[in-house]
Scaffold this motif. Structure first.
Motif, PDB file in Angstrom:
ATOM      1  N   LEU A 178      14.832 -16.443   7.615  1.00 53.55           N
ATOM      2  CA  LEU A 178      16.093 -17.187   7.702  1.00 53.55           C
ATOM      3  C   LEU A 178      17.231 -16.192   7.874  1.00 53.55           C
ATOM      4  O   LEU A 178      17.186 -15.100   7.308  1.00 53.55           O
ATOM      5  N   PRO A 179      18.270 -16.574   8.617  1.00 52.95           N
ATOM      6  CA  PRO A 179      19.329 -15.602   8.883  1.00 52.95           C
ATOM      7  C   PRO A 179      19.995 -15.069   7.620  1.00 52.95           C
ATOM      8  O   PRO A 179      20.359 -13.898   7.545  1.00 52.95           O
ATOM      9  N   GLY A 180      20.111 -15.931   6.598  1.00 50.50           N
ATOM     10  CA  GLY A 180      20.829 -15.525   5.388  1.00 50.50           C
ATOM     11  C   GLY A 180      20.194 -14.366   4.655  1.00 50.50           C
ATOM     12  O   GLY A 180      20.864 -13.678   3.876  1.00 50.50           O
ATOM     13  N   LEU A 181      18.924 -14.127   4.862  1.00 50.65           N
ATOM     14  CA  LEU A 181      18.255 -13.039   4.143  1.00 50.65           C
ATOM     15  C   LEU A 181      18.572 -11.676   4.749  1.00 50.65           C
ATOM     16  O   LEU A 181      18.156 -10.637   4.229  1.00 50.65           O
ATOM     17  N   ALA A 182      19.306 -11.682   5.858  1.00 55.21           N
ATOM     18  CA  ALA A 182      19.768 -10.441   6.500  1.00 55.21           C
ATOM     19  C   ALA A 182      18.618  -9.520   6.906  1.00 55.21           C
ATOM     20  O   ALA A 182      18.716  -8.299   6.800  1.00 55.21           O
ATOM     21  N   LEU A 183      17.526 -10.132   7.339  1.00 51.86           N
ATOM     22  CA  LEU A 183      16.377  -9.339   7.779  1.00 51.86           C
ATOM     23  C   LEU A 183      16.167  -9.426   9.283  1.00 51.86           C
ATOM     24  O   LEU A 183      15.525  -8.545   9.875  1.00 51.86           O
ATOM     25  N   THR A 184      16.671 -10.487   9.882  1.00 53.15           N
ATOM     26  CA  THR A 184      16.395 -10.705  11.303  1.00 53.15           C
ATOM     27  C   THR A 184      16.986  -9.587  12.162  1.00 53.15           C
ATOM     28  O   THR A 184      18.123  -9.160  11.961  1.00 53.15           O
TER      29      THR A 184
ATOM     30  N   ALA B 129      13.392  -5.100   3.962  1.00 54.20           N
ATOM     31  CA  ALA B 129      13.400  -6.037   2.838  1.00 54.20           C
ATOM     32  C   ALA B 129      13.341  -5.308   1.499  1.00 54.20           C
ATOM     33  O   ALA B 129      13.979  -5.731   0.538  1.00 54.20           O
TER      34      ALA B 129
ATOM     35  N   PRO C  81      12.975 -19.240  -0.419  1.00 54.06           N
ATOM     36  CA  PRO C  81      14.388 -19.197  -0.043  1.00 54.06           C
ATOM     37  C   PRO C  81      14.800 -20.420   0.766  1.00 54.06           C
ATOM     38  O   PRO C  81      15.963 -20.591   1.072  1.00 54.06           O
TER      39      PRO C  81
ATOM     40  N   ASN D  86      13.415 -28.008   5.081  1.00 56.29           N
ATOM     41  CA  ASN D  86      13.361 -26.979   6.109  1.00 56.29           C
ATOM     42  C   ASN D  86      11.915 -26.599   6.418  1.00 56.29           C
ATOM     43  O   ASN D  86      11.523 -26.465   7.576  1.00 56.29           O
TER      44      ASN D  86
END
Lengths: 370, 482
Positions: free
Chosen positions: A36-42, A49, A83, A88
């Motif tokens: 998910l974009p919010g996890l700032a991993l993309t 991570a 998350p 979803n």
């Protein structure tokens, strides 16, 4: 031929599985990690991570559902840590199935979402596979006795805080045992472990019909069933919660679940994952004495973690939250502090668990000889 | 000669104590022991023999005569880069430096004030806002919850920008708990804005200083007219069109203790227009204008009386809803803080006085130009407080200096009984030069020690009440009956 797959939703807790994906199963090859974009991993290497060394696998976002480069979406759901919302998860599964792709859903067997996905399976019999713990409670009853002694050595991997190091340590150890032609039986928290033939006791803890005492008995029976079926050389168990209260402000679950496991099973060895800021001989030796009394085993080895406990956040929120430092700090800390500790320090993230494995094998051998 | 122990004595109407600074523990002692210790600190000669109670305590490591701290260094000094790289919790965006108010105490007022920037028409553009959000996204990977604060000037002057920021952030942070907060004077609130904020769960903090006569003394429009009627009209609009959202509004009130307490409080008493809203009182910030706070007698004794009622309500001897929120709110905060008294670790050989934050982590303030500051309360003209920018990233050296402000006053801090409870952050040492000032910091110590003493004294009293007056304290059920 292995089926090309994508994993959703990728989060720091799943990084150890990604690193060891090919080692523990032969059915799937992992092509994509979807987060998910919010996890700032993309857009970054998955290792970001946990601030680990690169694994050369870039994380993509949910738009990758369209990607023709894979056929099966592996979806894992752990209700304590997910998350994403149930809706979803369901939406992504439906979207994937609608595109003619397959879905493997790893469930912790205790969520509302399970019911909806089982309903979906009636519609997509061939395309949707649901993985869940094979040994349910009724099957776990092997004798009329409330408690069965377990003959197989048991290694408990527990942490002063809950973090991904525990699973990383478990998987590295499991990998080392396998490489040495030994057969470990593994119990972890993440439902994704079922894909690798691992087990989980989440369903026992979350069963509202069992008292705490009955749950403890059930854990014992559950492990006894696995021992009988799999005849492992060793059990490696990931502690179900942080192994003790962190401090007065953050009770951190009090380590209740871990205590139940240690009452259900005689633990042969404890590997303690400790953030480098807490990995000091004097502290860990004190804890080890306490664990000997409380859990029936001292700390035999310390996995020094790159986790940093955010005390500023703890004071504000009364929750233990963490960040991940560079591994070079862990290495430096081990060089400086290991000589001051009677309990040996390890860094399984850097050495793949080889040293810890050798040490534990020797320890278990000596204990068994005694 | 008897050496002075590193302690602070406390004497309440019920008991005697010493606070052992090194151990960070408050120890109840007998009258004899108290008198003995007190004589060491006064000019009287102590009794030749130390009371047995104290001898025992000394044997257990209490009453040491030297501070355990040998060097001042913040415990997170080595972890600063990691935390700023991966675990920022909140950013506050300065959307504009413009405001439709000209509050007389405002730190941004145009009157000669060399220590803080003045109101100006400068606004944050979308590119800067987007870069700020992206920076936050990148540097909050390990934060489970994140907050974006929208600040001014008056942020509602930039409503289209607010919408863009909220919608972009919701996209970027999907999958993480994200909240928004806006501090506003509310005079520009429209129905469209109210519905938008409600639908995006934006927390609104509205500034209002009390009833009309009090509020309008200081809070005026650019043309000098009072603002009270307009603010109230808009608060009532929220109540009318979004009654559930109205309940979540918070009032930020700058209290001028030069006024009569009752006059200020009238706006919030039961039955008044704002009686159901959460009030967050604070004092006038004189950091930048150098003025002194004056406290009227009518403020002082009435506040103390309300504080007394707040204590009674805590023990269910008085209805909480009849206590002034101006006194209740700080009392409630102190109760939460009391839980932390004695919870902190004992002093270490390398340690730092409390007070400074981990700059940039807790509430990184980003101005219209994309420059970083530890929070919105510091001077934007300060060289030392400028922590970097979106373009250049963090200046870790400055962040280190700010969090280690205690190193400037190391010898004084090491000897100070307030070490664990100090509330001075680096702002008090900032004289807008390139270095922080030890002298400025030390000039505030007396005030801080008085506040900490009162805080610990109240902590002890509240702990004592159930012991000494147990029969007079009501249970929850009894409280309801009353």
């Amino acid at each position: 031929m292995k089926m090309s797959s994508a994993l959703y939703p990728f989060s720091p807790q799943l990084l150890p599985f990604v690193k060891h994906f090919e080692q523990f199963q032969n059915e799937y090859s992992l092509c994509k990690l979807i987060s998910l974009p919010g996890l700032a991993l993309t857009g970054f290497d998955a290792s970001r991570a946990c601030n680990y060394p690169k694994i050369n696998m870039v994380v993509s976002d949910t738009r990758d559902i369209e990607n023709p480069g894979w056929d099966t979406l592996i979806v894992t759901y752990h209700s304590d840590e997910s998350p994403v919302s149930d809706n979803n998860i369901l939406e992504i599964i439906i979207q994937t199935l609608a595109r003619g792709k397959s879905v493997v859903f790893c469930d912790d067997n205790r969520s509302e979402i399970s019911r909806k996905i089982w309903a979906l399976k009636e519609q997509f019999t061939d395309k949707l596979t649901i993985n869940f713990e094979r040994h349910t409670l009724s099957e776990a009853v092997i004798s009329g006795k409330p408690y069965s002694p377990i003959q197989t050595p048991i290694i408990l991997v527990g942490g002063l805080v809950e973090c991904s190091d525990l699973l990383e340590t478990v998987l590295n150890l499991a990998s080392q045992f396998k490489m040495n032609n030994l057969h470990p039986s593994i119990i972890v928290k993440q439902p994704l472990g079922q894909l690798f033939g691992f087990h989980t006791i989440n369903h026992i803890f979350s069963n509202p019909h069992l008292t705490e005492a009955k749950k403890t008995e059930e854990i014992n029976r559950f492990v006894a069933v696995i021992e009988k079926e799999e005849t492992p050389d060793v059990f490696i168990i990931e502690a179900p919660d942080a192994i003790m209260r962190f401090n007065e402000l953050a009770p951190n679950g009090f380590g209740i679940r871990t205590y139940m496991v240690t009452q259900a099973l005689c633990i042969d060895s404890i590997v303690c994952c400790a953030p480098f800021g807490l990995a000091y001989g004097s502290l860990l030796e004190g804890l080890s004495k306490d664990f000997s009394q409380r859990f029936g085993s001292p700390i035999h080895a310390v996995q020094v973690s790159n986790v940093v406990v955010d005390m500023a956040d703890l004071i504000e929120t009364y929750k233990v939250t963490c960040s991940y430092s560079d591994l070079s700090i862990v290495k430096k800390h081990i060089i400086e502090e290991a000589p001051n500790s009677s309990i040996p320090f390890f860094d399984v993230v850097s050495d793949g668990g080889e040293k810890l494995f050798a040490y534990l094998c020797n320890l278990i051998k000596v204990q068994n000889m005694e | 000669m008897v050496e002075t122990p590193f302690i602070k004595l406390f004497c309440t109407p019920n008991a005697k104590y010493f606070f052992d600074v090194n151990k960070n523990e408050i120890i109840p002692i007998s009258e004899t022991s108290f008198q003995y210790l007190n004589s060491i600190f006064s000019t009287n000669l102590p009794e030749p023999c130390m009371p047995e109670e104290l001898v025992k305590l000394k044997g257990h490591g209490y009453l040491a005569t030297e501070s355990a701290v040998k060097k001042v260094r913040h415990v997170y000094s080595d972890k600063l880069e990691i935390l700023l790289d991966r675990k920022i919790n909140k950013i506050t965006l300065q959307l504009t430096q413009n405001c439709n108010f000209r509050c007389k105490y405002c730190v941004y007022t145009e009157k000669p004030n060399s220590k803080q920037r003045a109101h100006s028409p400068k606004c944050m553009n979308w590119e800067t806002a987007k870069e700020a959000i992206d920076f936050f996204w990148l540097h909050s990977i390990d934060s489970q919850q994140v907050n974006i604060g929208l600040y001014g000037g008056e942020p509602l002057l930039e409503f289209p920008l607010i919408k863009k920021i909220i919608e972009y952030s919701e996209q970027q942070f999907f999958g993480k708990k994200l909240t928004f907060s806006i501090t506003t004077n509310a005079t520009l609130l429209s129905e469209e804005m109210i519905f938008y904020f409600r639908d995006h769960d934006v927390s609104l903090m509205i500034s209002l200083d009390g009833p009309k006569d009090i509020n309008d003394k200081n809070r005026v429009f650019v043309n000098g007219e009072g603002t009270y009627e307009t603010v109230i009209k808009h608060i009532e609009l929220v109540k009318k069109v979004a009654p559930e959202y109205y309940k979540k509004l918070m009032i930020s009130m700058v209290v001028d203790p030069g006024n009569d307490f009752d006059c200020i409080n009238n706006a919030f008493v039961t039955g008044a227009k704002l009686d159901t809203l959460t009030i967050q009182p604070s004092g006038i910030d004189h950091t930048f204008d150098g003025q002194k706070t004056t406290i009227s007698d009518d403020y002082s004794w009435k506040y103390e009386y309300q504080h007394f009622l707040a204590i009674l309500s805590y023990f269910r001897r008085f209805p909480e809803n009849l206590v002034s929120p101006i006194a209740m709110s700080p009392f409630a905060s102190s109760i939460i803080e009391n839980e932390r008294v004695g919870q902190g670790a004992p002093l270490l050989s390398v340690d730092a006085p409390s007070g400074p934050c981990i700059p940039g982590k807790l509430r990184l303030f980003i101005d219209v130009n994309g420059k970083f500051y530890p929070c919105e309360r510091v001077s934007e003209k300060s060289i030392v407080m400028n922590l970097g920018s979106i373009k250049d990233g963090f200046n870790f050296h400055k962040a280190y200096q700010i969090m280690n402000v205690g190193q400037l006053t190391e010898s004084d801090c090491i000897q100070c009984w307030c070490f664990r409870y100090c509330i001075q952050c680096a702002k008090t040492a900032d004289l807008e030069s390139s270095e922080l000032s030890a002298k400025a910091r030390l000039s505030r110590c007396g005030e801080v020690r008085t506040m900490v003493y009162s805080k610990l004294y109240q902590y002890l009293l509240l702990n004592e009440l159930p012991v000494y007056y147990g029969n007079q304290i009501r249970t929850e059920e009894e409280g309801k009956e009353s």
